[in-house]
Design a protein around this motif. Sequence first.
Motif, short mmCIF file in Angstrom:
data_model
loop_
_atom_site.label_atom_id
_atom_site.label_comp_id
_atom_site.label_asym_id
_atom_site.label_seq_id
_atom_site.Cartn_x
_atom_site.Cartn_y
_atom_site.Cartn_z
N VAL A 232 25.55 -0.23 -37.22
CA VAL A 232 26.66 0.54 -36.65
C VAL A 232 27.89 0.38 -37.55
O VAL A 232 28.30 -0.75 -37.85
CB VAL A 232 26.98 0.05 -35.23
N GLU A 233 28.46 1.51 -37.97
CA GLU A 233 29.74 1.52 -38.69
C GLU A 233 30.80 2.13 -37.79
O GLU A 233 30.76 3.32 -37.49
CB GLU A 233 29.63 2.34 -39.98
N PRO A 234 31.76 1.33 -37.32
CA PRO A 234 32.81 1.88 -36.45
C PRO A 234 33.77 2.75 -37.24
O PRO A 234 33.83 2.71 -38.48
CB PRO A 234 33.53 0.63 -35.92
N ALA B 30 36.12 -3.71 -32.80
CA ALA B 30 34.67 -3.76 -32.58
C ALA B 30 34.10 -5.13 -32.93
O ALA B 30 33.19 -5.63 -32.27
CB ALA B 30 33.99 -2.68 -33.42
N ARG B 31 34.65 -5.75 -33.99
CA ARG B 31 34.17 -7.07 -34.38
C ARG B 31 34.51 -8.12 -33.33
O ARG B 31 33.68 -8.99 -33.02
CB ARG B 31 34.79 -7.44 -35.73
N THR C 155 30.43 -6.69 -26.20
CA THR C 155 30.65 -5.58 -25.27
C THR C 155 30.13 -4.27 -25.85
O THR C 155 29.44 -3.50 -25.17
CB THR C 155 32.15 -5.45 -24.95
N LEU C 156 30.48 -4.02 -27.12
CA LEU C 156 30.01 -2.79 -27.77
C LEU C 156 28.49 -2.77 -27.84
O LEU C 156 27.85 -1.74 -27.58
CB LEU C 156 30.62 -2.69 -29.17
N GLU C 157 27.88 -3.90 -28.19
CA GLU C 157 26.42 -3.98 -28.28
C GLU C 157 25.78 -3.66 -26.92
O GLU C 157 24.78 -2.93 -26.85
CB GLU C 157 26.02 -5.36 -28.76
N ALA C 158 26.36 -4.19 -25.86
CA ALA C 158 25.82 -3.93 -24.52
C ALA C 158 25.91 -2.45 -24.18
O ALA C 158 24.98 -1.86 -23.58
CB ALA C 158 26.56 -4.77 -23.49
N GLU C 159 27.02 -1.82 -24.54
CA GLU C 159 27.18 -0.40 -24.25
C GLU C 159 26.19 0.45 -25.05
O GLU C 159 25.66 1.45 -24.55
CB GLU C 159 28.61 0.02 -24.57
N LEU D 67 23.22 -4.09 -35.34
CA LEU D 67 23.96 -4.91 -36.29
C LEU D 67 25.24 -4.19 -36.69
O LEU D 67 25.22 -2.98 -36.94
CB LEU D 67 23.12 -5.20 -37.54
N LEU D 68 26.33 -4.92 -36.76
CA LEU D 68 27.62 -4.34 -37.09
C LEU D 68 27.86 -4.44 -38.59
O LEU D 68 27.56 -5.45 -39.22
CB LEU D 68 28.73 -5.10 -36.36
#
Length: 587
Positions: free
Chosen positions: A514-516, A524-525, A530-534, A552-553
Amino acid sequence: MPSQADSMENRLPDGPLAEARWALGSDQRQSPTNVAELLRGASSARPGALAVAEACRWPWSGGWRTITFQELNDDSDRIAAGLLAMGIPPGTRLVLLVRPGIDFISLVFALLKAGMVMVLIDPGMGRRHLVRCLEECRPEGFIAIRRVQVVRWLLRHRFPQARWNVTVGAGRLWPGMTLTQLRRQRCDGWQPPRIELGDPAAIIFTSGSTGPPKGVLYRHSQFLHQVEAIRTHYGIEPGEVDLSTFPLFALFNAAMGTATVIPRMDFTRPARVDPRQIVRAVRRFGCTQAFGSPALWNVVGRYCEARGETLPTLRRVFSAGAPVPPHVLARLKAVIAPGGEVYTPYGATEALPVASISASEVLGQTAARSAAGAGTCVGRRYAGIAWKVIRITDEPLATLQEAEPLPDGEIGELMVCGPVVTQEYVTRTECNPLHKVRQGETLWHRMGDVGYLETTASGQRFWYCGRKAHRVVTEHGTLYTEICEAIFNQHPWVYRSALVGVGPPGRQRPVVFVEPWPERYRQARRRWHTLEAELKVLAAAHPQTAAVTTFLLRRTLPVDIRHNAKIFRERLADEAARLLLPAGLCG
């Protein structure tokens, strides 16, 4: 392997090309066999009109260097005559490594007029890859800037056949032939060599986004049919002005009687373009059309939106090289001329153009389906193109009879044939059996893309689902990049994502990088869990992505040099394997 010209009539269809035939006063009205002939016709019809404008740093020129159609035709005549006077025989393979600008365009037409085979390659791919690709194509000479000529001399053992060399931008004390010296050649009464449609014209390298770059052989017939297809499909008229941010796309503007404006930018890094330079160039010359990668138009569109800027002279905008996100299309539509249109041509180095779709059709009909995991609709085929979707296989297909056609709606791999489709690789020739399929005297090209056909009232459309090499084959089914990534890209924090597989095919574990959006990365970092859960909730809500549980971020995803838009998923797959395999997360 026979050339395309072996199985076609030795003429081109009448139409817009007929208007640009040789303007030599001859009573013979034969169809052209060389794109350079079209430049001669354009210079006769519009001798004093602007042909090329190149941004430069000369204060006395107002920041621009310009040339008319007559001057461009005469300049390329002198260079072509100079090349032949050097004793270089037609058909000689010459590498062209010159910065985009007037010299580049003039040299292209000179090489075509002289019957040389030009080798075109992206210098931004890095020295190691560049040298290897050039070595593989066995060049017989280089027309290049000084730095390239120095490297060529230092590595002369790798280019033993390169005896014909011309340096661009060299001073008086430079040893060997220079472009300035070629331009001093008198060309009164000179005649270009006879060119046939089937003669080789160029070797153009693929971007290398799914493996090593391959050298694609172009013949004169393919170049002529490209001009015909593009001009007639979009209704391009003589006198238009094109903003060129990707020089290869605009090579033949002059053949169409269209002016080319080359802005100040790093052409190997379109995602880092200064949008002010694009806006200034459009306004300075009243550009009516423009081509750019999705990454470039994302930057320009956001700039214009944030500052309330508009580009009211632009009536036609092109973007290609990778699927163009709907948000980019919407921003562009909002800033160009009322009633103007944005088009996303689809094709590949080996086959261009194949299909096209407008932003209006995307935003009004297909974007919502893409967001739900239907893939990306690339539109309807150009006139003269035939296509089929066949069952996916990684094995060679010797004849068309070995291919299994699939019905509408079923995902398979796309294959195409037609007058713009090239017939062979001249480097990495082991790839020819994997991509070329014979049907009698006709050769089909396997695009390496997967997707499906959809029949509508106005014709068939192709829905692109990703590259064949990037599909992820799990124990429970196959996942396709374009389908899955579009779902995750709906999250407001996600700029783009990339699906890769870890493990052996058939038992791969799907992983999504994922690239924000740049302004969201730090947040996001900090809130990654939270972002991963969503994202996991988003994945579970769609059957196409239900198998994805690992994310993976990454601050930025690695992309190709040519367009800064194609994601290097092979690199990400290796990275995912290093991160996950030690933890026992992959079988």
